[in-house]
Enzyme design. Structure first.
Site, short mmCIF file in Angstrom:
data_model
loop_
_atom_site.label_atom_id
_atom_site.label_comp_id
_atom_site.label_asym_id
_atom_site.label_seq_id
_atom_site.Cartn_x
_atom_site.Cartn_y
_atom_site.Cartn_z
N ASP A 266 -12.86 -5.90 3.49
CA ASP A 266 -11.52 -6.46 3.43
C ASP A 266 -11.29 -7.19 4.76
O ASP A 266 -11.98 -6.96 5.75
CB ASP A 266 -10.48 -5.38 3.19
CG ASP A 266 -9.26 -5.92 2.44
OD1 ASP A 266 -9.00 -7.14 2.52
OD2 ASP A 266 -8.56 -5.13 1.78
N GLU A 614 8.19 -7.03 -2.18
CA GLU A 614 7.17 -6.01 -2.45
C GLU A 614 5.83 -6.72 -2.53
O GLU A 614 5.66 -7.71 -3.23
CB GLU A 614 7.46 -5.22 -3.72
CG GLU A 614 7.39 -5.99 -5.02
CD GLU A 614 7.28 -5.08 -6.25
OE1 GLU A 614 7.00 -3.88 -6.12
OE2 GLU A 614 7.48 -5.62 -7.36
#
Length: 872
Positions: A266, A614
Site C-alpha cells: 500500500d 466518509e
C-alpha cells in the site's frame, strides 16, 4: 537427400520471415519466462531497483518504456477521465448477484484496455493510464464506523469471495496467453480501520477469526480466480507490518495457497516501518526496504525501495538474488499483458475506444444500480408512489448531490443523474418543490458554484481565464476568455484544441462582488495543482494527485464590495476539473424545506452521508465523524432534525438513504413508513432510485451488512476479534439484519427437501420451491445459512453457505436445487483448522435470516429451517 534439402529450404524461409529483434527478450516466439530472464540479465543493479517502484522509469538503451503501476477500477475505470461509473462496491455487494458483477467487470476491463491503448497512442504513460489495477478491495466490513467500508462487498466472507472472484475473473480475462488487465486483491490482511491510526496499529486475532473471517475471500481470489497481484495493508498484524510479514506473504499467501503473482505495498506503507511515530519496527529506510523485500513485497508504492535498496545491498541486508526475483515477477506481468508484443497479436489490444461510456455499458451501470437498491421498510404499501401525484417535495442534502452518486475511487461520468433530476424527468407534469433542508452535517456546508451574478472581470460578468498549453504558465496564453462560472470538468475534451498531452494551465482573475453581506465559505475543488488568492494574498494551495480535492476558508463579505480573486490551476493528470464554490453560512435551511413540503402531496427526503466526509484517511473532524471514519453511526443531528420536522407536517414521507455504510436510522424505522437504501449508486443512481420509488423497477437487493442501532452495541473499533460482530456473532437486536430487503412482490417458499441424515464428506442436497404470489414480477435472493447445533459455543450463530438471486414472473413457481459440500459445512477450530465431525446442523432456506420480528423481518419473503444429522 531431397527431403533434407526441402526441410532446410522451409526452415530458411521461416527464418527469413521472422521479425528481426535487437534483443532476445523481444522475440515473441519465446516463452514469457525466457524473455523475462533475458531482459533482467541485461539490467544493472540500479536499473533493477528502479523497476521496483510504482512509477518505473524508462530504460532507453533497451527500448523499455516507463510504466506507472498505479491504476484503480473499484467501480469503473477511475482517475483516468471519461469512464462508465458503476455503483460503489458496497452497492455491488447489495445486488447479491455475482453473474451481474462479472458482466460489469467485463465492461470495466474493456474500457480499461481501450483507454490504455489510446493513452499509449497519445504518448501518455502516467498514473491511471496503465493496465495494473489495484482492485478489488475484499476486506471484511466488520465495523460500520470504517469509512472505507464503502469500497468492500460487505461483512460476509462468503458473499465477498463470490463477488470478488467474479470481478477478478472478468477483469483478467479468459485468454490462455495474455491477461486482459491485472487485478489486485487488497488489503492483505486483517485490515478495516480505523483510518487515522492505520500507520501505527498492531492488530491481534485468534486463529479461528483469521481463517474463518479475514482470509477466505483472499484465498478464493488466489485459488479460484488466480488473481495476479495482492496489495499488503498498512497496519501490523501480530507485531509484523503486513507488508513485511513472513507469515502473511510467504507462509500463507505463497506456500499454503501457491500464489505466484506479485505483491505491491500500500502506498508509502513501507515508510511506516522506520518512522518512529508510526510502526517504527526498524531504524532506517534501508532496513525497511530489506524487511519488505525479503518477506515478499515485490513492488513499492512509495519511495523506499529506490534508492534505499542500494544501501541495503551495501549493508548486506538483502542480496541481489532477491531483487532479481522481484523484478522478474514484475516484468513477467508486463509480458503477460502483452506490453512488449505487437498489438495485432494481443487479443485485448484492439478493443475500440468507442466502448468507453458506450450505450451498452451505460445501460449496465443502470442495471447494477437498480439491483443494488434495498427496500428497508414499506409500511402499508407506501411505495411505489403514484405517477399521478400533482406536487412533490424533494428535500435533503443528497437530493441533488453529484458526489453522493459516485462514492470514492471513481471515474468521470458523461452525466450525473441525481434523484432531483430523475424525478423531474419521470414526472414532467408534476410540481417539484426542491429545498436543501440541511447540510450533510453541521459544519460541512453544501458548496455550489459561485454564480456569474457576483463575478466581475474588467467590466464583464465572470472571471478572465488565461489558458496555457503547458502546466507552468510558460510563454503567452493560447487564448484568453471570460468564463461565466468556474465549474469545469474537461472530459473527454480538453479546453485547448489539439492539445497533445494532459499538460495545461489556467489562470483566472477578477473579483467577487456579493449581493448580500454575511459569513461565507469559499472553496476550490480541483483535480490537480491549484492555488487560490484573495486580494493578492495566497489563501491556500494544494495538489490532488489521486482524486479531486476541496479546500475552503471562511470569511465575512460585505454587500457590493469587490474582493479581488485569482486562481492558478496546473494540470498534469488525465481527469482535469476545477470548481470555484461557496456557501452562505448560518442560513436557515429548514424553513424553506418545510414551506416546500407544505405545498406538496408527498415529501421524499434524501438523507445519508457523503464520500466527502466518509472515506480514506481524511482531514474531516465533525461531530460523529473522525478522519474519514465515524464515531457515531446515526444520521447527523441536523438531518434528524430535518426529518422530524418534515414528518411533523403530516404529509406522507419517504426516506431515501445514500451512503457507503450502515446507518442507525432508528427514528425513521419507527416513524417513517418507507425507507429505501440506495448507497452511492453511480451515474444512473438517481434514475434507479426514481424507478423504484414510482414502480418502474421492483427492488430486490439485500443488505450486505448489518444495520445496528448504536455504537454502544459494538465492541471497541480497534478490537479485531469477531465476538459480537456481524450477523454471524452479533448477540443483540439489529435494526435491519444482514440479508434483509423487501420487494413489491411476495415470495413463498415450500416443499423444502433435505435428507434427515447425511454422511460426512458428502454434499447436503437441498431442493426448495419458491413462488411469486403477487401480480408483479420480481427478484428474491435465496439465502442458505448453516448452524452447528452441537458446537454453538465455538461457532457462529449462523453462516451463509449459499445464495442465489432468482427472478420470477407474477405467479411463477420455480424449483431450485443446491449442494452444500463438506468444505462449506466444516467448522473452524481454535487453531484455524477445518473440522469435519458427526453432529447436528440447522439449515435455514429462504429470502432472509430466520427469527426476526417487526421492521427487522422482511415481510415480503419467507424462510424454512431443517435439522440435519451428519453421520460417519
Amino acid at each position: 537427400m531431397v527431403v533434407v534439402v526441402m526441410f532446410v529450404s522451409i526452415l530458411m524461409s521461416c527464418n527469413s520471415n521472422k521479425k528481426e529483434v535487437a534483443f532476445q527478450f523481444q522475440d515473441e516466439s519465446l516463452s514469457a519466462e525466457e524473455r523475462v530472464n533475458d531482459l533482467v540479465s541485461r539490467l544493472t543493479l540500479k536499473e533493477k531497483i528502479s523497476q521496483l517502484r510504482y512509477d518505473a522509469p524508462a530504460i532507453s538503451r533497451l527500448g523499455i518504456p516507463e510504466y506507472n503501476w498505479w491504476n484503480e477500477c473499484l467501480h469503473g475505470v477511475a482517475r483516468a477521465g471519461e469512464a462508465t461509473v458503476f455503483p460503489q462496491a458496497i452497492g455491488m455487494g447489495a445486488t447479491w448477484n455475482p453473474d451481474l458483477i462479472f458482466e460489469m467487470g467485463t465492461a470495466v476491463s474493456d474500457e480499461a484496455r481501450a483507454k490504455h491503448h489510446q493513452f499509449i497512442k497519445e504518448g501518455k504513460r502516467r498514473m491511471g493510464q496503465g493496465l495494473t489495477f489495484w482492485t478489488p478491495n475484499i476486506n471484511i466490513f466488520r465495523d460500520p464506523r470504517w469509512g472505507r467500508g464503502q469500497e468492500t462487498y460487505g461483512e460476509d466472507p462468503f458473499l465477498t469471495g463470490k463477488i470478488g472472484v467474479n470481478y477478478i475473473n472478468a477483469l483478467q480475462g479468459d485468454d490462455d496467453k495474455y491477461l486482459k488487465v491485472v487485478a489486485t486483491a487488497k488489503h492483505f490482511a486483517v485490515h478495516s480501520g480505523p483510518e487515522k491510526s492505520r500507520h501505527q496499529d498492531n492488530y491481534q486475532t485468534n486463529n479461528k477469526d483469521l481463517y474463518e473471517t479475514y482470509l477466505p475471500a483472499f484465498k478464493a481470489a488466489v485459488k479460484e480466480a488466480n488473481v495476479y497481484s495482492v496489495m499488503c495493508a498498512y497496519n501490523r498484524y501480530r507485531d509484523a507490518p503486513c507488508c513485511g510479514s513472513d507469515m502473511l506473504l510467504q507462509k500463507i499467501l505463497r506456500n499454503d495457497w501457491g500464489f505466484n503473482g506479485y505483491v505491491v505495498s500500500d502506498c508509502w506503507a513501507i515508510n511506516d516501518f522506520w518512522q518512529a511515530e508510526n510502526h517504527g519496527v526498524v531504524e532506517t529506510p534501508a532496513e525497511a526496504a530489506a524487511m519488505a523485500l525479503n518477506n515478499g513485497t515485490d513492488l513499492n508504492c512509495g519511495n523506499v525501495y529506490d534508492p534505499s535498496l542500494n544501501d541495503a545491498i551495501l549493508k548486506e541486508l538483502v542480496d541481489e538474488v532477491a531483487i532479481d526475483a522481484a523484478v522478474k515477477k514484475l516484468f513477467l506481468a508486463r509480458f503477460k499483458l502483452g506490453m512488449f508484443d505487437a498489438t495485432e497479436h494481443v487479443k485485448w489490444a484492439n478493443i475500440p475506444y468507442d466502448v468507453v461510456a458506450s450505450k451498452g455499458h451505460l445501460a449496465l451501470s443502470e442495471k447494477v444500480a437498480q439491483e443494488s437498491m434495498v427496500l428497508l421498510k414499506n409500511e402499508n404499501k407506501t411505495l411505489p408512489l403514484s405517477k399521478d401525484l400533482k406536487s412533490i417535495a424533494i428535500i435533503g442534502p443528497n437530493a441533488n448531490a453529484t458526489q453522493a452518486l459516485l462514492g470514492n475511487y471513481h471515474g468521470t461520468p458523461q452525466q450525473f443523474i441525481t434523484p432531483l433530476k430523475a424525478i423531474k424527468a419521470k414526472l414532467p407534469n408534476a410540481e417539484i418543490h426542491y429545498a436543501l433542508g440541511s447540510d450533510i452535517a453541521t459544519g460541512w456546508s453544501t458548496l455550489t458554484p459561485i454564480p456569474i451574478t457576483v463575478l466581475k472581470s474588467e467590466g464583464e460578468a465572470g472571471l478572465k481565464g488565461e489558458y496555457y498549453s503547458n502546466n507552468v504558465f510558460k510563454g503567452t496564453p493560447e487564448f484568453t476568455r471570460v468564463d461565466s462560472i468556474i465549474n469545469f470538468v474537461w472530459t473527454p475534451k480538453r479546453p485547448i484544441n489539439n492539445l497533445k498531452s494532459d499538460n495545461f494551465s489556467v489562470r483566472w482573475s477578477g473579483a467577487i462582488k456579493p449581493t448580500e453581506s454575511g459569513a461565507y465559505r469559499i472553496g476550490l475543488k480541483a483535480s490537480s495543482f491549484a492555488k487560490l488568492f484573495v486580494n493578492d494574498s495566497l489563501y491556500f494551495e494544494f495538489s490532488a494527485e489521486y482524486e479531486p480535492k476541496t479546500k475552503y476558508f471562511d470569511t465575512v463579505l460585505e454587500k457590493d464590495k469587490s474582493y479581488n480573486i485569482k486562481i492558478e490551476y496546473n494540470n498534469a493528470l488525465s481527469d482535469p476539473q476545477a470548481h470555484l464554490l461557496w456557501a452562505k453560512l448560518d442560513e436557515d435551511l429548514i424553513t424553506p424545506a418545510i414551506k416546500a413540503v407544505n405545498k406538496a402531496d408527498v415529501a421524499i427526503l434524501f438523507l445519508g452521508l457523503s464520500p466527502e466526509i466518509e472515506g480514506e484517511e481524511m482531514e474531516v473532524e465533525l461531530e460523529g465523524f473522525d478522519k474519514g471514519d465515524r464515531s457515531e453511526i446515526s444520521l447527523p443531528k441536523n438531518q434528524i432534525e430535518l426529518m422530524k420536522k418534515v414528518h411533523a407536517t403530516g404529509k406522507p414521507t419517504v426516506v431515501v438513504l445514500m451512503n457507503g455504510s450502515a446507518l442507525a436510522v432508528n427514528w425513521a424505522a419507527n416513524n417513517v413508513p418507507a425507507i429505501l437504501e440506495a448507497w452511492y449508486p453511480g451515474e444512473f443512481g438517481g434514475k434507479a432510485i426514481a424507478d423504484v420509488l414510482f414502480g418502474d423497477y421492483n427492488p430486490g437487493g439485500k443488505l450486505p451488512v448489518t444495520f445496528y442501532k448504536s455504537v454502544s452495541d459494538l465492541p471497541d473499533f480497534k478490537d479485531y476479534n469477531m465476538a459480537n460482530r456481524t450477523y454471524k456473532y452479533f448477540k443483540g437486536d439489529p435494526l435491519f439484519p444482514f440479508g434483509h430487503g423487501l420487494s413489491y412482490s411476495n415470495f413463498e417458499y415450500s416443499n423444502l427437501n433435505i435428507a434427515d441424515q447425511v454422511s460426512l464428506k458428502n454434499a447436503i442436497n437441498i431442493s426448495v420451491e419458491i413462488k411469486n404470489t403477487s401480480k408483479i414480477a420480481g427478484d428474491d435472493v435465496v439465502q442458505i445459512y448453516l448452524t452447528h447445533l452441537d458446537r454453538e459455543a465455538q461457532n457462529a450463530i449462523r453462516t451463509l453457505v449459499s445464495f442465489d438471486r432468482v427472478h420470477l414472473a407474477a405467479g411463477e413457481t420455480k424449483t431450485l436445487n443446491y449442494k452444500i459440500d463438506a468444505e462449506q459445512y466444516a467448522w473452524i477450530n481454535a487453531e484455524g483448522k477445518k473440522i469435519l465431525e458427526p453432529g447436528n446442523v440447522l439449515l435455514s432456506v429462504g429470502g432472509k435470516q430466520p427469527n426476526f420480528t417487526g421492521v427487522a423481518n422482511a415481510s415480503s419473503t419467507s424462510v424454512f429451517t431443517k435439522r440435519v444429522l451428519l453421520t460417519n
